[in-house]
Design a protein around this motif. Sequence first.
Motif, PDB file in Angstrom:
ATOM      1  N   ASN A  11      17.804   8.335 -22.998  1.00 39.84           N
ATOM      2  CA  ASN A  11      17.929   8.530 -21.549  1.00 39.84           C
ATOM      3  C   ASN A  11      16.828   7.853 -20.748  1.00 39.84           C
ATOM      4  O   ASN A  11      16.849   7.880 -19.519  1.00 39.84           O
ATOM      5  CB  ASN A  11      17.936  10.033 -21.232  1.00 39.84           C
ATOM      6  N   ASN A  12      15.863   7.279 -21.418  1.00 43.17           N
ATOM      7  CA  ASN A  12      14.731   6.667 -20.736  1.00 43.17           C
ATOM      8  C   ASN A  12      15.168   5.373 -20.035  1.00 43.17           C
ATOM      9  O   ASN A  12      15.699   4.474 -20.670  1.00 43.17           O
ATOM     10  CB  ASN A  12      13.631   6.353 -21.755  1.00 43.17           C
ATOM     11  N   PRO A  13      14.927   5.254 -18.722  1.00 40.34           N
ATOM     12  CA  PRO A  13      15.368   4.053 -17.999  1.00 40.34           C
ATOM     13  C   PRO A  13      14.453   2.833 -18.181  1.00 40.34           C
ATOM     14  O   PRO A  13      14.728   1.768 -17.641  1.00 40.34           O
ATOM     15  CB  PRO A  13      15.351   4.514 -16.536  1.00 40.34           C
TER      16      PRO A  13
ATOM     17  N   ARG B 198      10.170   3.623 -25.342  1.00 37.73           N
ATOM     18  CA  ARG B 198      11.254   4.480 -24.848  1.00 37.73           C
ATOM     19  C   ARG B 198      11.349   5.770 -25.653  1.00 37.73           C
ATOM     20  O   ARG B 198      11.734   6.809 -25.126  1.00 37.73           O
ATOM     21  CB  ARG B 198      12.588   3.738 -24.900  1.00 37.73           C
TER      22      ARG B 198
ATOM     23  N   SER C 263      12.956  -0.509 -19.105  1.00 33.84           N
ATOM     24  CA  SER C 263      13.726  -1.705 -19.468  1.00 33.84           C
ATOM     25  C   SER C 263      12.817  -2.919 -19.621  1.00 33.84           C
ATOM     26  O   SER C 263      11.622  -2.868 -19.324  1.00 33.84           O
ATOM     27  CB  SER C 263      14.766  -2.003 -18.382  1.00 33.84           C
TER      28      SER C 263
ATOM     29  N   ASP D 217      10.863  -3.821 -16.603  1.00 35.32           N
ATOM     30  CA  ASP D 217       9.578  -3.133 -16.426  1.00 35.32           C
ATOM     31  C   ASP D 217       8.479  -3.856 -17.191  1.00 35.32           C
ATOM     32  O   ASP D 217       7.363  -4.039 -16.674  1.00 35.32           O
ATOM     33  CB  ASP D 217       9.676  -1.683 -16.904  1.00 35.32           C
TER      34      ASP D 217
ATOM     35  N   TYR E 130       9.451   7.814 -18.792  1.00 35.53           N
ATOM     36  CA  TYR E 130       9.242   6.686 -17.883  1.00 35.53           C
ATOM     37  C   TYR E 130       7.976   6.897 -17.061  1.00 35.53           C
ATOM     38  O   TYR E 130       7.190   5.974 -16.855  1.00 35.53           O
ATOM     39  CB  TYR E 130      10.453   6.534 -16.962  1.00 35.53           C
TER      40      TYR E 130
END
Length: 201
Positions: free
Chosen positions: A138-140, A184, A142, A145, A189
Amino acid sequence: MADKLRIPYPVIVEGKYDKIRLANVMEGQIITTDGFGVFKKQEKQQLIRRMAAASPLILLTDSDGGGKVIRSHLTGMVPKDRLIQLYIPQIKGKERRKAAPSAAGTLGVEGMEDGLLRDLLRPYAVDVVGDTVTRGLNNPLSKADLYTDGLTGRPDSSAKRDELCQRIGLPSGMTSGALLEALRMLYTYEEYLALVGRETE
């Protein structure tokens, strides 16, 4: 085509073809031992230990002699309560990409049918185990980043990745993709943003 299983725990397999095969049926982090390479590669051992400290690991090696040796090595390296041991059956045959069968004459993980791999992994899918261990899925965080923070796409990105890895106990020399997967799983995040000194917007 069946939906991929969302597996919250990192899965350890032997090689890149096993990883490719497993990616057909699951969504999540897959780590390779590089065959017997894990015996000598301190960085790979360090990564596996670090991941085991954050999450249980699923171990899925071939059913031949080599796979058993690798399984035994990892079982001695990681606390037993952090390993989920999965086993493929011994099925006679040869993988399509190989000119000859393995020494044992049996199929490895890469030669298993999708249905069999799905059955093995199904008990550990997100909708079965619940949502308490889905940080990595579920960690956004990417690649964008990592680029924003200079960890990829810049002349000094490799050095910056190594500096970050040293600070958080990960091995040096990680590619941006490998670092992204580890971050991740290990950090939220918000925790990542704090690590790199970037304020939330």
